[in-house]
Design a protein around this motif. Structure first.
Motif, PDB file in Angstrom:
ATOM      1  N   GLY A 103       0.776  -0.961  -0.019  1.00 29.32           N
ATOM      2  CA  GLY A 103      -0.150   0.064   0.009  1.00 29.32           C
ATOM      3  C   GLY A 103       0.994   1.368   0.115  1.00 29.32           C
ATOM      4  N   ILE A 104       0.635   1.926   1.153  1.00 32.35           N
ATOM      5  CA  ILE A 104       1.198   3.285   1.303  1.00 32.35           C
ATOM      6  C   ILE A 104       3.007   3.113   1.066  1.00 32.35           C
ATOM      7  CG2 ILE A 104       1.292   3.404   3.507  1.00 32.35           C
ATOM      8  CD1 ILE A 104       1.173   6.406   1.319  1.00 32.35           C
ATOM      9  N   GLY A 105       3.305   2.182   1.648  1.00 30.55           N
ATOM     10  CA  GLY A 105       4.723   1.732   1.619  1.00 30.55           C
ATOM     11  C   GLY A 105       5.439   1.720   0.320  1.00 30.55           C
ATOM     12  N   ARG A 106       4.728   1.092  -0.731  1.00 34.95           N
ATOM     13  CA  ARG A 106       4.949   0.999  -2.062  1.00 34.95           C
ATOM     14  C   ARG A 106       5.319   2.382  -2.598  1.00 34.95           C
ATOM     15  NH1 ARG A 106       1.964  -4.083  -2.474  1.00 34.95           N
ATOM     16  NH2 ARG A 106       0.214  -2.820  -3.463  1.00 34.95           N
ATOM     17  N   ASN A 107       4.170   3.345  -2.329  1.00 30.89           N
ATOM     18  CA  ASN A 107       4.144   4.422  -2.883  1.00 30.89           C
ATOM     19  C   ASN A 107       5.258   5.412  -2.263  1.00 30.89           C
ATOM     20  OD1 ASN A 107       1.930   3.867  -4.425  1.00 30.89           O
ATOM     21  ND2 ASN A 107       0.495   4.759  -2.725  1.00 30.89           N
ATOM     22  N   VAL A 108       5.510   5.059  -1.065  1.00 34.43           N
ATOM     23  CA  VAL A 108       6.663   5.786  -0.438  1.00 34.43           C
ATOM     24  C   VAL A 108       7.942   5.267  -0.793  1.00 34.43           C
ATOM     25  CG1 VAL A 108       8.203   6.133   1.686  1.00 34.43           C
ATOM     26  CG2 VAL A 108       5.687   6.104   1.639  1.00 34.43           C
ATOM     27  N   VAL A 109       8.055   4.315  -1.381  1.00 34.72           N
ATOM     28  CA  VAL A 109       9.476   3.624  -1.920  1.00 34.72           C
ATOM     29  C   VAL A 109       9.620   4.267  -3.170  1.00 34.72           C
ATOM     30  CG1 VAL A 109      10.611   1.688  -2.767  1.00 34.72           C
ATOM     31  CG2 VAL A 109       9.777   1.626  -0.690  1.00 34.72           C
ATOM     32  N   LYS A 110       8.279   4.175  -3.926  1.00 34.98           N
ATOM     33  CA  LYS A 110       8.480   4.909  -5.499  1.00 34.98           C
ATOM     34  C   LYS A 110       8.790   6.286  -5.655  1.00 34.98           C
ATOM     35  CE  LYS A 110       6.203   4.139  -9.806  1.00 34.98           C
ATOM     36  NZ  LYS A 110       4.887   3.554 -10.513  1.00 34.98           N
ATOM     37  N   GLU A 129       7.099   1.760   7.633  1.00 38.19           N
ATOM     38  CA  GLU A 129       6.092   2.377   6.397  1.00 38.19           C
ATOM     39  C   GLU A 129       5.412   3.479   7.113  1.00 38.19           C
ATOM     40  OE1 GLU A 129       2.850  -0.083   4.854  1.00 38.19           O
ATOM     41  OE2 GLU A 129       4.510  -1.239   4.827  1.00 38.19           O
ATOM     42  N   ARG A 130       4.909   3.464   8.117  1.00 30.70           N
ATOM     43  CA  ARG A 130       3.972   4.048   8.826  1.00 30.70           C
ATOM     44  C   ARG A 130       4.864   5.483   9.151  1.00 30.70           C
ATOM     45  NH1 ARG A 130       2.014   5.187  14.072  1.00 30.70           N
ATOM     46  NH2 ARG A 130       3.413   3.441  14.847  1.00 30.70           N
ATOM     47  N   LEU A 178       9.336   3.636  18.727  1.00 29.08           N
ATOM     48  CA  LEU A 178       8.448   4.153  18.138  1.00 29.08           C
ATOM     49  C   LEU A 178       7.251   2.900  17.972  1.00 29.08           C
ATOM     50  CD1 LEU A 178       9.123   7.323  16.626  1.00 29.08           C
ATOM     51  CD2 LEU A 178       8.218   7.102  18.820  1.00 29.08           C
ATOM     52  N   GLU A 179       7.850   2.189  17.259  1.00 36.03           N
ATOM     53  CA  GLU A 179       6.873   0.976  16.556  1.00 36.03           C
ATOM     54  C   GLU A 179       6.757  -0.060  17.587  1.00 36.03           C
ATOM     55  OE1 GLU A 179       5.791  -1.186  13.034  1.00 36.03           O
ATOM     56  OE2 GLU A 179       6.112   0.898  13.422  1.00 36.03           O
ATOM     57  N   GLU A 180       7.534  -0.289  18.637  1.00 34.36           N
ATOM     58  CA  GLU A 180       7.413  -1.344  19.327  1.00 34.36           C
ATOM     59  C   GLU A 180       6.638  -0.939  20.748  1.00 34.36           C
ATOM     60  OE1 GLU A 180      10.306  -4.110  20.289  1.00 34.36           O
ATOM     61  OE2 GLU A 180      11.297  -4.018  18.058  1.00 34.36           O
ATOM     62  N   PHE A 181       6.397   0.465  21.010  1.00 34.59           N
ATOM     63  CA  PHE A 181       5.867   0.999  22.396  1.00 34.59           C
ATOM     64  C   PHE A 181       5.007   1.854  21.522  1.00 34.59           C
ATOM     65  CE2 PHE A 181       9.905  -0.835  23.362  1.00 34.59           C
ATOM     66  CZ  PHE A 181       9.494  -1.104  24.738  1.00 34.59           C
ATOM     67  N   ASN A 184       6.606  14.252  13.421  1.00 31.73           N
ATOM     68  CA  ASN A 184       5.496  14.671  14.314  1.00 31.73           C
ATOM     69  C   ASN A 184       4.621  15.252  13.548  1.00 31.73           C
ATOM     70  OD1 ASN A 184       4.570  17.272  15.616  1.00 31.73           O
ATOM     71  ND2 ASN A 184       4.602  15.804  17.036  1.00 31.73           N
ATOM     72  N   ARG A 185       4.851  16.082  12.672  1.00 33.98           N
ATOM     73  CA  ARG A 185       3.860  16.840  11.679  1.00 33.98           C
ATOM     74  C   ARG A 185       3.154  16.040  10.924  1.00 33.98           C
ATOM     75  NH1 ARG A 185       7.708  21.314  11.741  1.00 33.98           N
ATOM     76  NH2 ARG A 185       8.906  20.022  10.325  1.00 33.98           N
ATOM     77  N   GLY A 186       3.798  15.091  10.582  1.00 34.40           N
ATOM     78  CA  GLY A 186       3.070  13.950   9.618  1.00 34.40           C
ATOM     79  C   GLY A 186       2.044  13.009  10.364  1.00 34.40           C
ATOM     80  N   GLY A 187       1.921  13.109  11.745  1.00 29.11           N
ATOM     81  CA  GLY A 187       0.841  12.381  12.386  1.00 29.11           C
ATOM     82  C   GLY A 187       1.310  11.602  13.526  1.00 29.11           C
ATOM     83  N   ILE A 188       2.731  11.521  13.660  1.00 25.61           N
ATOM     84  CA  ILE A 188       3.195  10.939  14.803  1.00 25.61           C
ATOM     85  C   ILE A 188       3.354  11.850  15.992  1.00 25.61           C
ATOM     86  CG2 ILE A 188       5.000   9.179  15.610  1.00 25.61           C
ATOM     87  CD1 ILE A 188       3.478   8.142  13.258  1.00 25.61           C
ATOM     88  N   THR A 189       2.141  11.991  16.692  1.00 21.63           N
ATOM     89  CA  THR A 189       2.147  12.945  17.487  1.00 21.63           C
ATOM     90  C   THR A 189       2.573  12.934  19.153  1.00 21.63           C
ATOM     91  OG1 THR A 189      -0.373  12.415  18.132  1.00 21.63           O
ATOM     92  CG2 THR A 189      -0.093  14.048  16.342  1.00 21.63           C
ATOM     93  N   ARG A 190       2.811  11.571  19.159  1.00 20.57           N
ATOM     94  CA  ARG A 190       3.387  10.965  20.500  1.00 20.57           C
ATOM     95  C   ARG A 190       5.055  11.429  20.578  1.00 20.57           C
ATOM     96  NH1 ARG A 190       5.252   5.813  20.398  1.00 20.57           N
ATOM     97  NH2 ARG A 190       4.764   4.849  18.390  1.00 20.57           N
ATOM     98  N   LEU A 191       5.215  11.728  19.368  1.00 19.26           N
ATOM     99  CA  LEU A 191       6.952  12.247  19.354  1.00 19.26           C
ATOM    100  C   LEU A 191       6.981  13.587  19.314  1.00 19.26           C
ATOM    101  CD1 LEU A 191       9.907  11.530  18.793  1.00 19.26           C
ATOM    102  CD2 LEU A 191       9.142  11.416  16.515  1.00 19.26           C
TER     103      LEU A 191
END
Length: 234
Positions: free
Chosen positions: A8-15, A32-33, A101-104, A126-133
Motif C-alpha cells: 500500500g502506502i509503503g510501495r508509494n513511499v518507496v517509489k 512504512e507508517r 516508536l514501532e514497538e512502544f 511529528n507533523r505527519g501524524g506521529i504526535t506522541r513524538l
C-alpha cells in the motif's frame, strides 16, 4: 515482532523517493507508517514543489536497524520495564528511536538533539501524524526539562561525544524517574568525534557522582550497555 514487506502506502513511499518499482525492493523493509508520516510532514513544511533540499531518503526507516545488537539489547530492557514516557538524547537519524516508536505505540516520547537538521527531520515525523513524538533542539548538559520528567532517559552512543560528560550524566539522572540507559563504544576507534573511551570503571564513577549506587552492566559486540535504576527501582 514479525516483519512486514512494503504494501500500500509503503510501495508509494518507496517509489516516490527512489523511483524504483516494488519488484526491485523485495528485500528491503521499512517502518512504512513512520516513513509516510515523515513525507507528509516534510511536504507540509517545504511544499510539494520545493527544491530547497535533496530528495528525502528512506534509509533511516529501515527495519534492519532493529537487528543491531545494541538496539536489540536496549529494546529488550525497555520491554521489561515498560516506560510510560521516554526522553531519547541525541536521536540522530533514528536508529534506535524508530524501532522504539514501532514497538512502544503508547509511550510518550521526546527526542533532543543539538543539530537543527536532526530535530527538523523528527519534527517532520511529528507533523505527519506521529504526535506522541516531540523533537526539541537542546543540549543535554543544560538539563532542558525539570527533574523527574521521564520514566526513562536513553543516551545511546552519545556520551562519548560530550566534552562535559559529568554534567551530561548528572542531567540525565535528574530528568529520569526510573532509569537512565546508556550505550557507549567498548574499545577505541578512529572516529574523531569520540573524545572519551568510557569504561565500566569510568561510567561507575560518573553515575555514582550523580547519585546512582547500583548499576547494571552488560556487553554487546563493540559496545557497553548500562542501566542505572533510580528512586524505587534502585
Amino acid at each position: 515482532m514479525q516483519r512486514r514487506k512494503l504494501t500500500g502506502i509503503g510501495r508509494n513511499v518507496v517509489k516516490k523517493i527512489t523511483g524504483r518499482e516494488e519488484a526491485g525492493m523485495d528485500e528491503r523493509e521499512y517502518y512504512e507508517r513512520l516513513a509516510a508520516a515523515y513525507l507528509r510532514g516534510r511536504a507540509g513544511r517545504i511544499g510539494q514543489s520545493s527544491t530547497e533540499e535533496e530528495e528525502p531518503k528512506l534509509y533511516p526507516f529501515k527495519r534492519g536497524h532493529r537487528e543491531l545488537p545494541r538496539v536489540r539489547k536496549v529494546l529488550g530492557f525497555l520491554h521489561a520495564v515498560q516506560p510510560e514516557s521516554l526522553l531519547d538524547v541525541g536521536s540522530g537519524r533514528g536508529v534506535f528511536l524508530f524501532p522504539f516508536l514501532e514497538e512502544f505505540p503508547e509511550t510518550e516520547t521526546v527526542s533532543i538533539d543539538v543539530l537543527p537538521r536532526r530535530v527538523e527531520f523528527l519534527q517532520d515525523v511529528n507533523r505527519g501524524g506521529i504526535t506522541r513524538l516531540r523533537a526539541v533542539q537542546a543540549d543535554l548538559c543544560g538539563q532542558p526539562f525539570p527533574d523527574g520528567s521521564f520514566d526513562v532517559v536513553t543516551a545511546l552512543e552519545v556520551l562519548e561525544h560530550i566534552p562535559d560528560v559529568e554534567s551530561a550524566v548528572r542531567a540525565a539522572v535528574r530528568m529520569a524517574r526510573r532509569y537512565v540507559v546508556v550505550t557507549v563504544p567498548s574499545k577505541p576507534d578512529d572516529n574523531p568525534e569520540h573524545i572519551h573511551l568510557l569504561t565500566k570503571e569510568r561510567l561507575t564513577e560518573l553515575f555514582e557522582a550523580a547519585g546512582c549506587r547500583r548499576l547494571h552492566f552488560d556487553g554487546v559486540p563493540g559496545h557497553l550497555f548500562v542501566a542505572a535504576p533510580l528512586g524505587k527501582e534502585g
